[in-house]
Design a protein around this motif. Structure first.
Motif, PDB file in Angstrom:
ATOM      1  N   ASN A  76      43.501  31.882  50.216  1.00  0.00           N
ATOM      2  CA  ASN A  76      44.037  32.975  49.395  1.00  0.00           C
ATOM      3  C   ASN A  76      43.043  33.400  48.318  1.00  0.00           C
ATOM      4  N   SER A  77      42.386  32.438  47.687  1.00  0.00           N
ATOM      5  CA  SER A  77      41.406  32.772  46.657  1.00  0.00           C
ATOM      6  C   SER A  77      40.225  33.529  47.237  1.00  0.00           C
ATOM      7  N   VAL A  80      41.531  37.141  47.957  1.00  0.00           N
ATOM      8  CA  VAL A  80      41.708  37.932  46.734  1.00  0.00           C
ATOM      9  C   VAL A  80      40.359  38.250  46.098  1.00  0.00           C
ATOM     10  N   THR A  81      39.460  37.271  46.067  1.00  0.00           N
ATOM     11  CA  THR A  81      38.134  37.488  45.472  1.00  0.00           C
ATOM     12  C   THR A  81      37.343  38.524  46.261  1.00  0.00           C
ATOM     13  N   SER A  84      38.873  41.987  45.721  1.00  0.00           N
ATOM     14  CA  SER A  84      38.553  42.447  44.360  1.00  0.00           C
ATOM     15  C   SER A  84      37.111  42.914  44.268  1.00  0.00           C
ATOM     16  N   ARG A 142      48.846  40.339  47.302  1.00  0.00           N
ATOM     17  CA  ARG A 142      47.467  39.966  47.004  1.00  0.00           C
ATOM     18  C   ARG A 142      46.548  41.177  46.868  1.00  0.00           C
ATOM     19  N   LEU A 145      47.075  42.515  43.348  1.00  0.00           N
ATOM     20  CA  LEU A 145      46.438  41.593  42.420  1.00  0.00           C
ATOM     21  C   LEU A 145      44.929  41.821  42.404  1.00  0.00           C
ATOM     22  N   SER A 146      44.352  42.083  43.556  1.00  0.00           N
ATOM     23  CA  SER A 146      42.919  42.377  43.637  1.00  0.00           C
ATOM     24  C   SER A 146      42.578  43.662  42.897  1.00  0.00           C
ATOM     25  N   TYR A 149      42.506  42.854  39.244  1.00  0.00           N
ATOM     26  CA  TYR A 149      41.266  42.140  38.927  1.00  0.00           C
ATOM     27  C   TYR A 149      40.093  43.109  38.812  1.00  0.00           C
ATOM     28  N   ALA A 217      47.364  35.683  38.129  1.00  0.00           N
ATOM     29  CA  ALA A 217      47.819  35.180  39.430  1.00  0.00           C
ATOM     30  C   ALA A 217      49.152  34.454  39.297  1.00  0.00           C
ATOM     31  N   LYS A 226      51.121  32.554  48.969  1.00  0.00           N
ATOM     32  CA  LYS A 226      50.165  33.554  48.497  1.00  0.00           C
ATOM     33  C   LYS A 226      49.411  33.120  47.240  1.00  0.00           C
ATOM     34  N   THR A 228      46.875  31.479  44.586  1.00  0.00           N
ATOM     35  CA  THR A 228      45.438  31.209  44.584  1.00  0.00           C
ATOM     36  C   THR A 228      45.182  29.788  44.074  1.00  0.00           C
TER      37      THR A 228
END
Length: 282
Positions: A76-77, A80-81, A84, A142, A145-146, A149, A217, A226, A228
């Motif tokens: 998940n991290s 998302v990273t 982003s 997600r 959330l990205s 970020y 998060a 979901k 992170t």
């Protein structure tokens, strides 16, 4: 007089080296202790926390992946990273290009507007951000959330990359215009490759920020599948207080540290050079 100055200079260097050595031990020791503890049993961690493990227990890492769902949190991290970063680069590269290379009415105001964003981080406006995203049904997603970020990292990234863009000679763009290149093609084929050190610095710097972010998060994601790494690791620490599986906990911490430590070790020189170059040229 010259000898006294040389002697004072040598003393200052030795004092600085000693201070740096002490600081290195202070920062490195917890990392080394964490790695050692990740190979211990619960009894060894509690009875002899400072001793070396009697055997390398790799099953701690297996339990961290399976029972503690660290593999899912890591995935998940990464997702998302990566999202982003893609969103951020799509926004920051053309924005920095326009602010650095074009002179138009309102450019100064727009530049100052982005600079003001340096003092307004998403975590400071978490409550209205949560309410807005709740009304728009963007929570527990997600992708959104990205987006949050990327938006939070945009002001600093624009500031940093604008400095690189300004350092590129305008003759490159003039030659591209003579050859019939439009603005967008010039950006992709001329400006972006020349600004690669600045873009790389933006990517590296924001990778650490996105990877380690916890507060947003925690608030914007509610489903366990979901979450992170920072949120999942905090939950794991709470669970292990009662399950007493400390070996799996420290193994999970090591798994979290591996990507960031590896990336920093490989790119720390470029990161520090890029930060100083971007700041000076901006």
């Amino acid at each position: 007089m010259a000898k006294n100055n040389q002697g004072n200079g040598k003393k200052s260097k030795w004092i600085m080296r000693i201070i740096l050595l002490i600081a290195t031990v202070i920062f490195v020791y917890p990392l080394v202790w964490n790695i050692i503890a990740s190979f211990k049993s619960n009894e060894e961690i509690l009875d002899s926390p400072w001793a070396l493990p009697t055997a390398l227990r790799f099953d701690n890492f297996i339990r961290a992946f399976t029972e503690a769902s660290m593999g899912e949190y890591i995935l998940n991290s990464f997702l998302v990273t990566a999202l982003s970063m893609v969103i951020l680069l799509i926004l920051v590269v053309p924005t920095a290009h326009v602010l650095a290379r074009f002179d138009f009415k309102g450019r100064r105001f727009l530049h100052n507007f982005y600079m003001a964003g340096l003092f307004i981080q998403p975590v400071y406006i978490m409550i209205p951000l949560f309410l807005m995203m709740n009304n728009l049904e963007m929570l527990d997603n997600r992708l959104w959330l990205s987006v949050v970020y990327a938006a939070g990292a945009l002001p600093f990234s624009v500031y940093l990359l604008t400095g690189f863009m300004r350092s590129i000679p305008k003759e490159y763009e003039e030659s591209a215009a003579i050859d019939g290149c439009g603005y967008f093609r010039t950006l992709l084929t001329i400006i972006a490759p020349l600004a690669k050190p600045g873009i790389l610095t933006v990517v590296i710097f924001n990778f650490f920020t996105f990877w380690n972010e916890y507060a947003l998060a925690l608030v914007l994601l509610s489903s366990d599948e979901k979450k992170t790494i920072p949120v999942g690791l905090a939950n794991l620490m709470e669970v292990q207080r009662f399950a007493t599986d400390w070996g799996a906990l420290f193994a999970g911490l090591v798994l979290v540290l591996i990507p960031t430590v590896t990336l920093y070790a490989l790119t720390q020189k470029k990161l520090t050079e890029g930060m100083s170059m971007g700041g000076l040229k901006g």
